[in-house]
Scaffold this motif. Structure first.
Motif, short mmCIF file in Angstrom:
data_model
loop_
_atom_site.label_atom_id
_atom_site.label_comp_id
_atom_site.label_asym_id
_atom_site.label_seq_id
_atom_site.Cartn_x
_atom_site.Cartn_y
_atom_site.Cartn_z
N UNK A 208 37.36 46.09 31.69
CA UNK A 208 38.63 45.44 31.96
C UNK A 208 38.39 44.29 32.93
N UNK A 209 38.96 43.12 32.61
CA UNK A 209 38.92 41.96 33.49
C UNK A 209 40.33 41.77 34.06
N UNK A 210 40.46 41.88 35.38
CA UNK A 210 41.77 41.71 36.03
C UNK A 210 41.82 40.30 36.60
N UNK A 211 42.69 39.47 36.04
CA UNK A 211 42.89 38.11 36.54
C UNK A 211 43.92 38.17 37.66
N UNK A 212 43.47 38.02 38.89
CA UNK A 212 44.30 38.18 40.07
C UNK A 212 44.85 36.83 40.50
N UNK A 213 46.18 36.70 40.50
CA UNK A 213 46.78 35.41 40.78
C UNK A 213 47.40 35.25 42.15
N UNK A 214 47.55 36.35 42.91
CA UNK A 214 48.19 36.26 44.22
C UNK A 214 47.77 37.47 45.06
N UNK A 215 48.18 37.45 46.33
CA UNK A 215 47.70 38.46 47.26
C UNK A 215 48.22 39.86 46.93
N UNK A 216 49.44 39.96 46.43
CA UNK A 216 49.96 41.29 46.07
C UNK A 216 49.10 41.93 44.98
N UNK A 217 48.68 41.12 44.02
CA UNK A 217 47.81 41.64 42.96
C UNK A 217 46.44 42.01 43.53
N UNK A 218 45.96 41.22 44.50
CA UNK A 218 44.67 41.54 45.14
C UNK A 218 44.74 42.89 45.83
N UNK A 219 45.86 43.18 46.49
CA UNK A 219 46.04 44.48 47.14
C UNK A 219 46.18 45.60 46.10
N UNK A 220 46.81 45.28 44.97
CA UNK A 220 46.94 46.28 43.90
C UNK A 220 45.57 46.67 43.35
N UNK A 221 44.66 45.70 43.26
CA UNK A 221 43.30 46.00 42.82
C UNK A 221 42.64 46.96 43.81
N UNK A 222 42.79 46.70 45.09
CA UNK A 222 42.23 47.59 46.12
C UNK A 222 42.76 49.01 45.97
N UNK A 223 44.08 49.14 45.78
CA UNK A 223 44.70 50.46 45.66
C UNK A 223 44.19 51.20 44.43
N UNK A 224 44.05 50.48 43.33
CA UNK A 224 43.55 51.09 42.10
C UNK A 224 42.12 51.58 42.27
N UNK A 225 41.27 50.75 42.86
CA UNK A 225 39.87 51.11 43.05
C UNK A 225 39.73 52.31 43.97
N UNK A 226 40.57 52.40 44.98
CA UNK A 226 40.51 53.54 45.89
C UNK A 226 40.78 54.85 45.16
N UNK A 227 41.64 54.82 44.17
CA UNK A 227 41.93 56.02 43.37
C UNK A 227 40.77 56.36 42.44
N UNK A 228 40.00 55.33 42.06
CA UNK A 228 38.90 55.52 41.13
C UNK A 228 39.25 55.02 39.74
N UNK A 229 38.34 54.28 39.14
CA UNK A 229 38.56 53.73 37.79
C UNK A 229 37.53 54.30 36.83
N UNK A 230 37.97 54.58 35.61
CA UNK A 230 37.09 55.16 34.61
C UNK A 230 36.41 54.11 33.75
N UNK A 231 36.85 52.85 33.88
CA UNK A 231 36.34 51.73 33.08
C UNK A 231 35.79 50.68 34.03
N UNK A 232 34.65 50.07 33.75
CA UNK A 232 34.16 49.00 34.62
C UNK A 232 35.21 47.92 34.80
N UNK A 233 35.48 47.55 36.06
CA UNK A 233 36.52 46.57 36.37
C UNK A 233 35.87 45.31 36.94
#
Length: 266
Positions: A208-233
């Motif tokens: 999965x490629x996450x195109x991050x356009x603003x700071x809120x999305x950047x924080x959302x990426x952090x939160x998702x990674x902290x939970x753990x991802x099953x697919x390379x991000x």
């Protein structure tokens, strides 16, 4: 998946050497799936952090010391003997020391991404082996695709609309994939998202490629990674966000980080 069974926390290490090969070992006699090949690791004991468990398991099983490791992928897998929450850590060549020893009578082998030659493989590890072929350093951009190298050679990802039959790795947006209704036929499919709401819809992707356009999305990426991802991000962001968040994203488990502009990626 039987959610009624208790979830056992397990860690495993993807240990790499200076040639970029990764370490696999066989499960010893007396354990479930004896003789199957796996990434070494084991159960997190009471009072341990995941990293402490990783260090203990590698010292007990293979006689090496893990100095540093970063989280990578997280899987939940139902085996006949247990339901496990399995967190994989990447251990780079300079982040471990010692001489390998078969302390439990197991075999071990260094393998190349995309070209493993040991079997049988533990059932949960198939997607991990494919993910290891994805370079952690990538260049390029969405319009023309991404490229890098693994220890099998050049690795290229081509946008779906530009792909030809010989191209093995395809890049497609989540919106285009939804309209199409099925995954393109390819060795691996990379799906591009731009917000957290799309994440649950792309779990069949290989990357999965996450195109991050603003700071809120950047924080959302952090939160998702902290939970753990099953697919390379792979995280794609402008240079300002990359400067601010790159270390955080990689430390939390992002596979790679690229700058989203016309320049080459970091």
């Amino acid at each position: 998946m039987d959610v009624s069974r208790p979830l056992v926390r397990v860690v495993a290490g993807v240990v790499l050497d200076a040639q970029g090969r990764y370490l696999l070992s066989s499960r010893p006699e007396g354990k479930p799936y004896a003789g199957y090949w796996e990434f070494a690791g084991g159960k997190v004991e009471a009072g341990e952090t995941e990293f402490q468990a990783l260090q203990r398991e590698f010292e007990e099983e293979l006689g090496i010391h893990i100095h540093r490791a970063r989280p990578w992928l997280t899987k939940i897998h139902d085996y006949e003997h247990a339901r496990v929450h399995l967190r994989f850590y990447r251990v780079e060549a300079g982040d471990w020391s010692g001489e390998l020893q078969a302390r439990e009578g197991q075999a071990w082998s260094w393998q190349r991404a995309g070209d493993f030659d040991v079997s049988p493989m533990l059932p949960a590890n198939g997607p991990l082996l494919a993910a290891l072929a994805v370079p952690t350093t990538l260049k390029g951009r969405l319009k023309t695709g991404f490229y890098g190298e693994n220890n099998m050679g050049e690795y290229r990802v081509v946008p779906f609309e530009l792909a030809e039959p010989q191209h093995q790795n395809i890049l497609i947006s989540e919106e285009a994939l939804a309209k199409r209704g099925k995954m393109p036929e390819a060795e691996s499919v990379w799906v591009v998202i731009s917000d957290a709401a799309q994440w649950p819809r792309v779990q069949d992707a290989d990357v999965v490629v996450w195109q991050v356009g603003h700071q809120a999305a950047a924080e959302a990426v952090c939160a998702l990674l902290e939970k753990g991802v099953a697919v390379p991000l792979v995280v794609l962001a402008d240079s300002g966000l990359v400067r601010q968040y790159q270390k955080l994203w990689l430390a939390a488990g992002a596979h790679a980080v690229l700058i989203d502009d016309e320049t080459e990626a970091v």
